[in-house]
Design an enzyme around this catalytic site. Sequence first.
Site, PDB file in Angstrom:
ATOM      1  N   ARG A   1       0.621  -5.156   5.371  1.00 37.01           N
ATOM      2  CA  ARG A   1      -0.563  -5.738   4.710  1.00 37.01           C
ATOM      3  C   ARG A   1      -0.546  -7.250   4.875  1.00 37.01           C
ATOM      4  O   ARG A   1       0.536  -7.859   4.988  1.00 37.01           O
ATOM      5  CB  ARG A   1      -0.514  -5.360   3.216  1.00 37.01           C
ATOM      6  CG  ARG A   1      -1.743  -5.715   2.432  1.00 37.01           C
ATOM      7  CD  ARG A   1      -1.595  -5.317   0.956  1.00 37.01           C
ATOM      8  NE  ARG A   1      -2.828  -5.467   0.238  1.00 37.01           N
ATOM      9  CZ  ARG A   1      -2.948  -5.371  -1.086  1.00 37.01           C
ATOM     10  NH1 ARG A   1      -1.882  -5.091  -1.829  1.00 37.01           N
ATOM     11  NH2 ARG A   1      -4.118  -5.529  -1.668  1.00 37.01           N
TER      12      ARG A   1
ATOM     13  N   HIS B   1      11.677   1.053   1.164  1.00 39.18           N
ATOM     14  CA  HIS B   1      11.357  -0.372   1.388  1.00 39.18           C
ATOM     15  C   HIS B   1      12.441  -1.031   2.267  1.00 39.18           C
ATOM     16  O   HIS B   1      12.410  -2.234   2.485  1.00 39.18           O
ATOM     17  CB  HIS B   1      11.306  -1.131   0.058  1.00 39.18           C
ATOM     18  CG  HIS B   1      10.125  -0.799  -0.815  1.00 39.18           C
ATOM     19  ND1 HIS B   1       8.856  -0.597  -0.331  1.00 39.18           N
ATOM     20  CD2 HIS B   1      10.018  -0.659  -2.169  1.00 39.18           C
ATOM     21  CE1 HIS B   1       8.025  -0.348  -1.341  1.00 39.18           C
ATOM     22  NE2 HIS B   1       8.706  -0.368  -2.458  1.00 39.18           N
TER      23      HIS B   1
ATOM     24  N   TRP C   1      -0.611   4.281  -2.013  1.00 42.21           N
ATOM     25  CA  TRP C   1      -1.755   4.886  -1.317  1.00 42.21           C
ATOM     26  C   TRP C   1      -1.263   5.727  -0.138  1.00 42.21           C
ATOM     27  O   TRP C   1      -1.683   6.869   0.050  1.00 42.21           O
ATOM     28  CB  TRP C   1      -2.687   3.766  -0.848  1.00 42.21           C
ATOM     29  CG  TRP C   1      -3.990   4.208  -0.257  1.00 42.21           C
ATOM     30  CD1 TRP C   1      -4.652   5.392  -0.511  1.00 42.21           C
ATOM     31  CD2 TRP C   1      -4.794   3.476   0.669  1.00 42.21           C
ATOM     32  NE1 TRP C   1      -5.827   5.430   0.210  1.00 42.21           N
ATOM     33  CE2 TRP C   1      -5.931   4.259   0.931  1.00 42.21           C
ATOM     34  CE3 TRP C   1      -4.670   2.228   1.289  1.00 42.21           C
ATOM     35  CZ2 TRP C   1      -6.946   3.839   1.805  1.00 42.21           C
ATOM     36  CZ3 TRP C   1      -5.681   1.808   2.150  1.00 42.21           C
ATOM     37  CH2 TRP C   1      -6.808   2.602   2.411  1.00 42.21           C
TER      38      TRP C   1
ATOM     39  N   GLY D   1       0.814  -1.223   0.000  1.00 39.58           N
ATOM     40  CA  GLY D   1       0.000   0.000   0.000  1.00 39.58           C
ATOM     41  C   GLY D   1       0.844   1.268   0.000  1.00 39.58           C
ATOM     42  O   GLY D   1       0.354   2.354   0.346  1.00 39.58           O
ATOM     43  N   THR D   2       2.085   1.133  -0.439  1.00 40.08           N
ATOM     44  CA  THR D   2       3.025   2.268  -0.485  1.00 40.08           C
ATOM     45  C   THR D   2       2.436   3.462  -1.249  1.00 40.08           C
ATOM     46  O   THR D   2       2.488   4.602  -0.782  1.00 40.08           O
ATOM     47  CB  THR D   2       4.318   1.834  -1.226  1.00 40.08           C
ATOM     48  OG1 THR D   2       4.642   0.503  -0.851  1.00 40.08           O
ATOM     49  CG2 THR D   2       5.469   2.779  -0.958  1.00 40.08           C
TER      50      THR D   2
ATOM     51  N   TYR E   1      -2.922  -2.020   6.163  1.00 38.45           N
ATOM     52  CA  TYR E   1      -3.706  -1.700   4.960  1.00 38.45           C
ATOM     53  C   TYR E   1      -5.180  -2.031   5.212  1.00 38.45           C
ATOM     54  O   TYR E   1      -6.074  -1.269   4.854  1.00 38.45           O
ATOM     55  CB  TYR E   1      -3.143  -2.547   3.815  1.00 38.45           C
ATOM     56  CG  TYR E   1      -3.800  -2.370   2.466  1.00 38.45           C
ATOM     57  CD1 TYR E   1      -3.312  -1.451   1.548  1.00 38.45           C
ATOM     58  CD2 TYR E   1      -4.878  -3.179   2.077  1.00 38.45           C
ATOM     59  CE1 TYR E   1      -3.886  -1.315   0.288  1.00 38.45           C
ATOM     60  CE2 TYR E   1      -5.460  -3.054   0.820  1.00 38.45           C
ATOM     61  CZ  TYR E   1      -4.956  -2.115  -0.062  1.00 38.45           C
ATOM     62  OH  TYR E   1      -5.540  -1.984  -1.314  1.00 38.45           O
TER      63      TYR E   1
HETATM   64  N1  LIG Z   1      -5.451   4.378  -3.560  1.00 40.01           N
HETATM   65  C1  LIG Z   1      -5.317   3.090  -3.264  1.00 40.01           C
HETATM   66  N2  LIG Z   1      -6.119   2.531  -2.343  1.00 40.01           N
HETATM   67  C2  LIG Z   1      -5.992   1.210  -2.033  1.00 40.01           C
HETATM   68  N3  LIG Z   1      -5.102   0.371  -2.614  1.00 40.01           N
HETATM   69  C3  LIG Z   1      -4.277   0.896  -3.535  1.00 40.01           C
HETATM   70  C4  LIG Z   1      -4.344   2.278  -3.895  1.00 40.01           C
HETATM   71  N4  LIG Z   1      -3.409   2.504  -4.830  1.00 40.01           N
HETATM   72  C5  LIG Z   1      -2.789   1.334  -5.064  1.00 40.01           C
HETATM   73  N5  LIG Z   1      -3.313   0.362  -4.296  1.00 40.01           N
HETATM   74  C6  LIG Z   1      -2.945  -1.063  -4.257  1.00 40.01           C
HETATM   75  O1  LIG Z   1      -1.715  -1.234  -3.555  1.00 40.01           O
HETATM   76  C7  LIG Z   1      -0.971  -2.318  -4.152  1.00 40.01           C
HETATM   77  C8  LIG Z   1       0.353  -1.793  -4.665  1.00 40.01           C
HETATM   78  O2  LIG Z   1       1.215  -1.742  -3.561  1.00 40.01           O
HETATM   79  P1  LIG Z   1       2.343  -0.642  -3.393  1.00 40.01           P
HETATM   80  O3  LIG Z   1       1.792   0.679  -3.669  1.00 40.01           O
HETATM   81  O4  LIG Z   1       2.940  -0.898  -2.057  1.00 40.01           O
HETATM   82  O5  LIG Z   1       3.368  -1.038  -4.542  1.00 40.01           O
HETATM   83  S1  LIG Z   1       4.876  -0.530  -4.594  1.00 40.01           S
HETATM   84  O6  LIG Z   1       5.596  -1.187  -3.498  1.00 40.01           O
HETATM   85  O7  LIG Z   1       4.904   0.929  -4.498  1.00 40.01           O
HETATM   86  O8  LIG Z   1       5.360  -1.008  -5.916  1.00 40.01           O
HETATM   87  C9  LIG Z   1      -1.825  -2.854  -5.280  1.00 40.01           C
HETATM   88  O9  LIG Z   1      -2.612  -3.888  -4.689  1.00 40.01           O
HETATM   89  P2  LIG Z   1      -3.277  -5.067  -5.540  1.00 40.01           P
HETATM   90  O10 LIG Z   1      -4.414  -4.441  -6.266  1.00 40.01           O
HETATM   91  O11 LIG Z   1      -3.752  -6.064  -4.527  1.00 40.01           O
HETATM   92  O12 LIG Z   1      -2.240  -5.618  -6.444  1.00 40.01           O
HETATM   93  C10 LIG Z   1      -2.645  -1.634  -5.640  1.00 40.01           C
HETATM   94  O13 LIG Z   1      -3.809  -1.910  -6.349  1.00 40.01           O
END
Ligand SMILES: Nc1ncnc2c1ncn2[C@@H]1O[C@H](COP(=O)(O)OS(=O)(=O)O)[C@@H](OP(=O)(O)O)[C@H]1O
Length: 344
Positions: A180, A158, A99, A96-97, A246
């Site tokens: 998460r 990270h 977000w 959830g980075t 998350y």
């Molecule tokens: N606004 C918002 N709200 C809720 N969830 C969100 C949001 N934006 C991104 N995501 C979901 O977060 C997952 C991506 O994780 P990260 O952002 O940690 O990825 S990274 O580490 O920066 O590459 C990835 O999860 P999954 O959908 O389960 O693959 C994204 O869909």
Amino acid sequence: MSMSIASYAFSIPSISKCSDEAIQERANMALVFERYKDRLATLPKEKGWITENLYLYQGFWHQSSRRISVETLMALQDTFKAHPTDIYLATLPKSGTTWLKALVFALVNRNLFKDNCLSTHPLLVSNPHNCLPFIETEIFRDTPTYTDPHSLRLFATHIPYTSLPQSILDSGCRIVYLCRNPKDVLVSMFHFANRLRDKLLGPLTFEETFTSFSKGVMPTGPYWDHVKGYHKVSLEQPENVLFLTYEDMKIHTASNVKRLAKFLGFPFSEDEEAEGAIQRIIRICSFENLSEANKHGNFREDIPNDAFFREGKVGDWTNHLTDEMSSILDEITKEKFHDLHISF
Ligand SMILES: Nc1ncnc2c1ncn2[C@@H]1O[C@H](COP(=O)(O)OS(=O)(=O)O)[C@@H](OP(=O)(O)O)[C@H]1O
């Protein structure tokens, strides 16, 4: 330490990177990889997810020769200087980075972008990763993202807690950790890796990623050790480290945004709450709004913007894991987290 918005000048990272800067960044990356190549050669390795291999360094698995890599970590450990007023958002990838970056950026900058300029809000015209950088990528920049020495610096990382550059550990700065459910992290990472993985390496099967994840082999894993490192320090130093999940953020978004704002020193006033400031931030950072704004274009030459937005749901693991896989991960989590109160 409590701060008010007025007492800090914000430098918002430049959103478009000119090609000269990008060329310089690539040259700097090559120098860093060259500097640490002998140390890299001594590290144990395993098959990678996005890159060919993962390397074991200080108890965690890292990619190599990428912006976020073991060489970058070594360079940061050697040179990075934290400021006591820095704020770090720490996560294991796919927790959830994106977000969290969006929520924190929107809340600390809320006075700069009111309703009348929502259409130009940086988060609705750019990727959240452009608005709030990883420290891992700072190492390659000739001009640091935050040039004003008095500006509050917002970074993500990270890096596992025990590998953070010493100056971060010594600085007393604030860290927000977002964790998460491991099964959703695995599924999210599986899809992300297959999108970004070099085509020459061939696709990963879900079975092999499950096996690697269970053994702790994933970028900046083991998952459980990464979470435990930050969880422990959040109990020891609650004024410095805030631990969020998350899943709880999804259910209790408003109360968590309020908690975040208070922890970071940017509490919402009663008037702001009454006029809907929290809801506005949640709306801007919703999965729907951010994924719409990132439907096209690339974050980096090799990463499309939409790769960071897939389902954005809790529990997608039920569509991927067999009952047996689920029980195996439950068992490992129960054993590793037996003395912690973390629920998903
Ligand atoms: N606004 C918002 N709200 C809720 N969830 C969100 C949001 N934006 C991104 N995501 C979901 O977060 C997952 C991506 O994780 P990260 O952002 O940690 O990825 S990274 O580490 O920066 O590459 C990835 O999860 P999954 O959908 O389960 O693959 C994204 O869909």
